[in-house]
Design an enzyme around this catalytic site. Structure first.
Site, mmCIF file in Angstrom:
data_model
loop_
_atom_site.group_PDB
_atom_site.id
_atom_site.type_symbol
_atom_site.label_atom_id
_atom_site.label_comp_id
_atom_site.label_asym_id
_atom_site.label_seq_id
_atom_site.Cartn_x
_atom_site.Cartn_y
_atom_site.Cartn_z
ATOM 1 N N CYS A 1 -1.829 5.096 -5.333
ATOM 2 C CA CYS A 1 -2.690 4.226 -4.529
ATOM 3 C C CYS A 1 -2.743 2.928 -5.306
ATOM 4 O O CYS A 1 -2.989 2.936 -6.518
ATOM 5 C CB CYS A 1 -4.081 4.835 -4.367
ATOM 6 S SG CYS A 1 -5.288 3.696 -3.654
ATOM 7 N N THR B 1 0.854 -1.176 0.000
ATOM 8 C CA THR B 1 0.000 0.000 0.000
ATOM 9 C C THR B 1 0.890 1.225 0.000
ATOM 10 O O THR B 1 1.966 1.200 0.595
ATOM 11 C CB THR B 1 -0.915 0.023 1.253
ATOM 12 O OG1 THR B 1 -1.415 1.343 1.450
ATOM 13 C CG2 THR B 1 -0.167 -0.389 2.499
#
Length: 237
Positions: free
Chosen positions: A197, A83
């Site tokens: 992202c 992430t």
């Protein structure tokens, strides 16, 4: 072959991409029935997201650090935090383990600079776009000028990441809105776009725009494979 530790689940949709890319990379390199040696700890994203909302970043970092220690104890030679956003707490995690935590911004920045680019746009959660933990690392380590969308556009991207992309919802309307934001950033001087992202590459593909897109999940996985094979070659020499 070195063992890769994946700290995933944030969201699981993008963690699947890491697993796929790492195994494909090993098969391409070694052929036959070879696949990557991977250990994975997948968290309950709802718990981490609540800590984010409450501003309990230190607690989130310690929780992820505990998971990273578990990967290390199980034999991981390196850890990938799957992430972009939670690299905000990367220093907390790295301090708790002895094996390398491979930073996603380093994987991304090295490829951008190798292509001779200087001005890049960054799309991601509000935290990633607005805070220094990501943008400053790109500036300090790679001398990159990072552009971000306007405030209302940042709010839109942040909201759709959590309410749509992280829940496996990908619509043509959202895709077109993201592309409109990218086109606006192009007029401001962006030479490429960091998909900061790990869910955004599931919405936008390179064929959607002629502006270079940097898929951070793919670059992170590629970076890990380079470490695996470099170390293997050193061991054989």
């Amino acid at each position: 072959m070195k063992t890769i530790g994946l700290l995933g689940g944030m969201s699981w949709e993008s963690t699947v991409l890491y697993y796929q890319l790492l195994n494909q990379g090993v098969r391409e390199q070694l052929g036959g029935l070879h696949s990557a040696k991977i250990l994975m700890h997948s968290v309950d994203f709802a718990e981490i997201e609540q800590l984010q909302v409450n501003g309990q970043w230190q607690q989130a970092g310690l929780q992820l650090a505990d998971a990273a220690r578990g990967l290390e104890k199980s034999g991981a030679d390196m850890v990938l935090l799957c992430t972009n956003l939670m690299h905000k707490v990367a220093p907390v995690i790295a301090a708790q383990i002895k094996v390398p935590l491979l930073h996603i911004a380093d994987a991304t920045g090295s490829v951008i600079t190798s292509q001779g680019l200087k001005n890049v746009a960054l799309l991601g959660t509000r935290y990633t776009m607005e805070e220094d933990f990501y943008r400053q690392r790109l500036l300090d380590n790679f001398d990159l000028n990072v552009l971000i969308p306007e405030a209302d556009e940042r709010d839109y991207i942040h909201t759709t990441i959590f309410n749509e992309l992280c829940q496996g919802i990908f619509t043509s309307a959202t895709r077109q809105n993201y592309l409109a934001i990218i086109d606006k950033l192009r007029t401001q001087g962006a030479e490429g776009v960091i998909l900061g992202c790990t869910e955004i590459p599931l919405l936008i593909r390179q064929q959607d725009t002629d502006l270079p897109l940097f898929n951070t999940a793919a670059l992170h996985a590629q970076f890990a494979l380079q470490q695996v094979f470099t170390e293997d070659e050193n061991n054989r020499s």
